[in-house]
Write a protein that holds these residues in place. Structure first.
Motif, PDB file in Angstrom:
ATOM      1  N   GLN A 356       0.862  -1.188   0.000  1.00 33.68           N
ATOM      2  CA  GLN A 356       0.000   0.000   0.000  1.00 33.68           C
ATOM      3  C   GLN A 356       0.900   1.240   0.000  1.00 33.68           C
ATOM      4  OE1 GLN A 356      -2.870   0.097   3.156  1.00 33.68           O
ATOM      5  NE2 GLN A 356      -4.124   1.523   1.977  1.00 33.68           N
ATOM      6  N   ASP A 357       0.537   2.219  -0.836  1.00 33.60           N
ATOM      7  CA  ASP A 357       1.335   3.445  -0.839  1.00 33.60           C
ATOM      8  C   ASP A 357       0.444   4.661  -0.718  1.00 33.60           C
ATOM      9  OD1 ASP A 357       0.524   4.449  -3.487  1.00 33.60           O
ATOM     10  OD2 ASP A 357       1.619   2.732  -4.289  1.00 33.60           O
ATOM     11  N   THR A 358       1.071   5.772  -0.458  1.00 33.67           N
ATOM     12  CA  THR A 358       0.309   7.026  -0.360  1.00 33.67           C
ATOM     13  C   THR A 358       0.684   7.916  -1.558  1.00 33.67           C
ATOM     14  OG1 THR A 358       2.085   7.903   1.003  1.00 33.67           O
ATOM     15  CG2 THR A 358       0.196   6.994   2.178  1.00 33.67           C
ATOM     16  N   GLY A 359       0.878   7.237  -2.693  1.00 33.48           N
ATOM     17  CA  GLY A 359       1.406   7.914  -3.882  1.00 33.48           C
ATOM     18  C   GLY A 359       0.372   8.611  -4.743  1.00 33.48           C
ATOM     19  N   ILE A 360       0.690   8.679  -6.049  1.00 38.26           N
ATOM     20  CA  ILE A 360      -0.116   9.490  -6.979  1.00 38.26           C
ATOM     21  C   ILE A 360      -1.478   8.878  -7.269  1.00 38.26           C
ATOM     22  CG2 ILE A 360       1.911  10.541  -8.085  1.00 38.26           C
ATOM     23  CD1 ILE A 360       1.554   8.526 -10.379  1.00 38.26           C
ATOM     24  N   GLY A 361      -1.620   7.560  -7.018  1.00 35.87           N
ATOM     25  CA  GLY A 361      -2.898   6.895  -7.268  1.00 35.87           C
ATOM     26  C   GLY A 361      -3.176   6.734  -8.760  1.00 35.87           C
ATOM     27  N   ARG A 376       0.651   2.246 -19.796  1.00 37.15           N
ATOM     28  CA  ARG A 376       1.148   3.122 -18.728  1.00 37.15           C
ATOM     29  C   ARG A 376       0.255   4.338 -18.644  1.00 37.15           C
ATOM     30  NH1 ARG A 376       7.245   1.969 -20.440  1.00 37.15           N
ATOM     31  NH2 ARG A 376       6.267   2.049 -22.450  1.00 37.15           N
ATOM     32  N   VAL A 377      -0.047   4.758 -17.416  1.00 39.94           N
ATOM     33  CA  VAL A 377      -0.910   5.928 -17.255  1.00 39.94           C
ATOM     34  C   VAL A 377      -0.126   7.156 -17.735  1.00 39.94           C
ATOM     35  CG1 VAL A 377      -2.224   7.326 -15.628  1.00 39.94           C
ATOM     36  CG2 VAL A 377      -2.087   4.836 -15.320  1.00 39.94           C
ATOM     37  N   ASP A 378       1.118   7.233 -17.267  1.00 37.02           N
ATOM     38  CA  ASP A 378       1.944   8.385 -17.635  1.00 37.02           C
ATOM     39  C   ASP A 378       3.257   7.831 -18.193  1.00 37.02           C
ATOM     40  OD1 ASP A 378       3.677  10.484 -17.736  1.00 37.02           O
ATOM     41  OD2 ASP A 378       3.136  11.321 -15.776  1.00 37.02           O
ATOM     42  N   ARG A 379       3.317   7.783 -19.522  1.00 37.93           N
ATOM     43  CA  ARG A 379       4.474   7.178 -20.192  1.00 37.93           C
ATOM     44  C   ARG A 379       5.790   7.847 -19.772  1.00 37.93           C
ATOM     45  NH1 ARG A 379       4.868   3.883 -24.808  1.00 37.93           N
ATOM     46  NH2 ARG A 379       2.641   3.574 -24.627  1.00 37.93           N
ATOM     47  N   ARG A 381       6.552   9.514 -17.015  1.00 39.36           N
ATOM     48  CA  ARG A 381       6.970   9.224 -15.642  1.00 39.36           C
ATOM     49  C   ARG A 381       7.496   7.795 -15.528  1.00 39.36           C
ATOM     50  NH1 ARG A 381       4.829  11.379 -10.243  1.00 39.36           N
ATOM     51  NH2 ARG A 381       5.938  10.025  -8.816  1.00 39.36           N
ATOM     52  N   SER A 382       6.804   6.876 -16.219  1.00 42.38           N
ATOM     53  CA  SER A 382       7.232   5.484 -16.162  1.00 42.38           C
ATOM     54  C   SER A 382       8.664   5.355 -16.683  1.00 42.38           C
ATOM     55  CB  SER A 382       6.288   4.625 -16.994  1.00 42.38           C
ATOM     56  OG  SER A 382       6.901   3.429 -17.341  1.00 42.38           O
ATOM     57  N   ARG A 383       8.911   5.993 -17.849  1.00 40.12           N
ATOM     58  CA  ARG A 383      10.223   5.847 -18.471  1.00 40.12           C
ATOM     59  C   ARG A 383      11.304   6.534 -17.643  1.00 40.12           C
ATOM     60  NH1 ARG A 383       9.493   6.917 -24.273  1.00 40.12           N
ATOM     61  NH2 ARG A 383       8.670   4.860 -24.591  1.00 40.12           N
TER      62      ARG A 383
HETATM   63  P1  ADP Z   1       5.922   0.448 -15.483  1.00 36.08           P
HETATM   64  O1  ADP Z   1       7.222  -0.125 -15.824  1.00 36.08           O
HETATM   65  O2  ADP Z   1       5.486   1.509 -16.440  1.00 36.08           O
HETATM   66  O3  ADP Z   1       5.810   0.850 -14.064  1.00 36.08           O
HETATM   67  P2  ADP Z   1       4.035  -1.563 -14.753  1.00 36.08           P
HETATM   68  O4  ADP Z   1       3.434  -2.649 -15.556  1.00 36.08           O
HETATM   69  O5  ADP Z   1       4.767  -1.949 -13.537  1.00 36.08           O
HETATM   70  O6  ADP Z   1       4.913  -0.728 -15.747  1.00 36.08           O
HETATM   71  O7  ADP Z   1       2.880  -0.559 -14.353  1.00 36.08           O
HETATM   72  C1  ADP Z   1       1.998  -0.108 -15.340  1.00 36.08           C
HETATM   73  C2  ADP Z   1       1.472   1.269 -14.993  1.00 36.08           C
HETATM   74  O8  ADP Z   1       0.678   1.185 -13.811  1.00 36.08           O
HETATM   75  C3  ADP Z   1       2.547   2.260 -14.651  1.00 36.08           C
HETATM   76  O9  ADP Z   1       3.069   2.876 -15.812  1.00 36.08           O
HETATM   77  C4  ADP Z   1       1.806   3.253 -13.791  1.00 36.08           C
HETATM   78  O10 ADP Z   1       1.104   4.156 -14.599  1.00 36.08           O
HETATM   79  C5  ADP Z   1       0.786   2.384 -13.063  1.00 36.08           C
HETATM   80  N1  ADP Z   1       1.211   2.012 -11.692  1.00 36.08           N
HETATM   81  C6  ADP Z   1       1.801   0.877 -11.300  1.00 36.08           C
HETATM   82  N2  ADP Z   1       2.006   0.868  -9.965  1.00 36.08           N
HETATM   83  C7  ADP Z   1       1.537   2.037  -9.504  1.00 36.08           C
HETATM   84  C8  ADP Z   1       1.434   2.635  -8.208  1.00 36.08           C
HETATM   85  N3  ADP Z   1       1.874   2.016  -7.102  1.00 36.08           N
HETATM   86  N4  ADP Z   1       0.872   3.859  -8.114  1.00 36.08           N
HETATM   87  C9  ADP Z   1       0.423   4.503  -9.223  1.00 36.08           C
HETATM   88  N5  ADP Z   1       0.475   3.986 -10.464  1.00 36.08           N
HETATM   89  C10 ADP Z   1       1.022   2.781 -10.613  1.00 36.08           C
END
Ligand code: ADP
Length: 430
Positions: A356-361, A376-379, A381-383
């Motif tokens: 569980q985290d208190t992150g961006i959700g 990915r929700v935010d390409r 940020r992920s990269r």
């Molecule tokens: P990535 O390598 O992009 O993190 P994942 O398959 O692990 O790929 O996760 C897919 C997407 O799910 C992420 O790009 C992110 O947008 C979202 N995500 C995963 N874990 C979290 C989290 N703990 N909090 C918020 N978003 C998350």
């Protein structure tokens, strides 16, 4: 009949003899009495026969004089015909059941291409309703212009691919028309929606992989060209070092993508094994070391771990799922956020690993798609945080291979809860 004529002749002879011995009147009385008796007996027999005809399934009446032989022959023939009809009926029912059991849809048409019959699968495929559509033209049922053109060509070597929308359910159907019998036609429909979806997924996947690898490759090639084109003395040692760092970063990113792809492919292609008892607390400890390194002291970690709780499975697969969830929590939780890792058993006997985290959700519309490859929700940020977009796809596969389930709960801006639940049959104690 001969018996009756003989009886009548004997009776007449007796009457004539009586008439010649006594008086002719006596002879006539006896003859008349005999005749009357025969008429009455025949009437009774005819009555019995007419009653039997109404219920012809039963054996004929036992004693109907001269009719016995005739009725016996009729009854034998009837019995033979009835058993042949029953056999034919049985065969027909078998054929109908076989046609109903076909995995494909089947519709029969007459010479005017009007529906005469269809099986259940055809009803599912086309929305046909035999009760109301029997006798209607197939062109009223499969109304697309493509089918119209196909059906009118009169020679059908290849099937036609049709996309039908029936009750809001989009279906891809392969439709094959064939003539049979005297001017009759058979339409066979096969649902290829899944095959089409798989083909689309495969194409998307290839496109995604190429896209994911192209970006770092382009950057890498750009640096190499720059280094090649520039005279050696035009770059300072620091600049050269910086270029080198950036190139390494891109190469590592590509390496991570390829590694994750190989992991996914192994998970998909190898059979799922029962495995050995794995002490999850030890795996969490290893994952925590990586998470702390990544966090660089910016997060607060809370651990609620049952040290004796184990899972029967494959340690190398489990560690990748455990680490993915934990490192994701670090990557998507801003500085000073709290990350709580738990490993516990439930009342039903299952065991849950949760992060569980208190992150961006995550917004609710994105949650169902998170386990898709490269979603990915935010390409950006992920990269930027070294993500490949494959972590959750791998985690979901690992869960499935251990008969478990990955569940995700999250609220945008408020944090997320990822749970890996293993069923009781996989859970054991150290
Ligand atoms: P990535 O390598 O992009 O993190 P994942 O398959 O692990 O790929 O996760 C897919 C997407 O799910 C992420 O790009 C992110 O947008 C979202 N995500 C995963 N874990 C979290 C989290 N703990 N909090 C918020 N978003 C998350």
């Amino acid at each position: 009949m001969i018996k009756t004529i003989t009886t009548l002749a004997l009776w007449a002879l007796a009457a004539w003899l009586l008439g010649s011995w006594f008086e002719p009147t006596t002879g006539w009385i006896v003859f008349t009495f005999g005749l009357l008796t025969m008429i009455i007996v025949s009437a009774i027999q005819l009555h019995q026969i007419s009653r039997w005809v109404k219920n012809i399934e039963s054996p004929p009446p036992p004693s109907v004089g001269p009719w016995d032989d005739v009725l016996a022959v009729i009854y034998r023939k009837l019995k033979r015909d009835r058993s042949q009809i029953e056999q034919l009926q049985h065969n027909l029912e078998g054929m109908m059941l076989a046609a109903e059991a076909l995995p494909d849809g089947a519709i029969t048409l007459n010479a005017q291409m009007e529906v005469t019959w269809c099986n259940k699968v055809a009803v599912e495929h086309t929305g046909l309703n035999l009760a109301t559509d029997r006798g209607f033209s197939i062109f009223n049922i499969l109304r697309t212009p493509e089918f119209g053109a196909y059906a009118r060509q009169r020679e059908w070597d290849k099937p036609l691919l049709l996309h039908l929308n029936h009750h809001g359910h989009e279906r891809a159907l392969l439709v094959q028309l064939s003539p049979y019998g005297a001017d009759q036609f058979l339409v066979v429909t096969r649902d290829v929606t899944q095959v089409e979806t798989l083909e689309r997924t495969r194409k998307d996947f290839v496109a995604n992989v190429s896209h994911e690898l192209r970006t770092p490759l382009t950057v890498l090639a750009g640096f190499l060209e720059t280094l090649h084109d520039l005279p050696e003395e035009s770059l300072s040692k620091e600049q050269r070092e910086q270029y080198h760092q950036l190139m390494m970063q891109q190469a590592r990113h590509m390496q991570a993508i390829v590694d994750d792809l190989l992991t996914l492919s192994t998970l998909e292609s190898s059979p799922s094994l029962a495995g050995e008892p794995v002490q999850i607390s030890q795996l969490v400890e290893k994952a925590m070391q990586q998470a702390r390194l990544l966090s660089k002291g910016q997060h607060v970690f809370v651990e609620n771990i049952d040290p004796d709780l184990c899972v029967k499975g494959i340690a190398s697969e489990l560690i990748s799922a455990i680490t993915n969830l934990l490192t994701n929590a670090v990557r998507y939780t801003p500085k000073d956020g709290t990350i709580t890792v738990s490993w516990y058993s439930t009342e039903s006997g299952s065991a849950i690993y949760s992060v569980q985290d208190t992150g961006i959700g995550i917004a609710s519309q994105d949650i169902p798609r998170l386990t898709e490859r490269f979603y990915r929700v935010d390409r950006g940020r992920s990269r930027a945080t070294g993500g490949t977009g494959l972590g959750l796809a791998i985690t979901k596969h690992v869960a499935m291979r251990h008969n478990g389930e990955l569940s995700i709960r999250s609220r945008l801006g408020a944090g997320s809860l990822f749970c890996l639940e293993f069923p009781p049959e996989r859970v054991c104690k150290a």
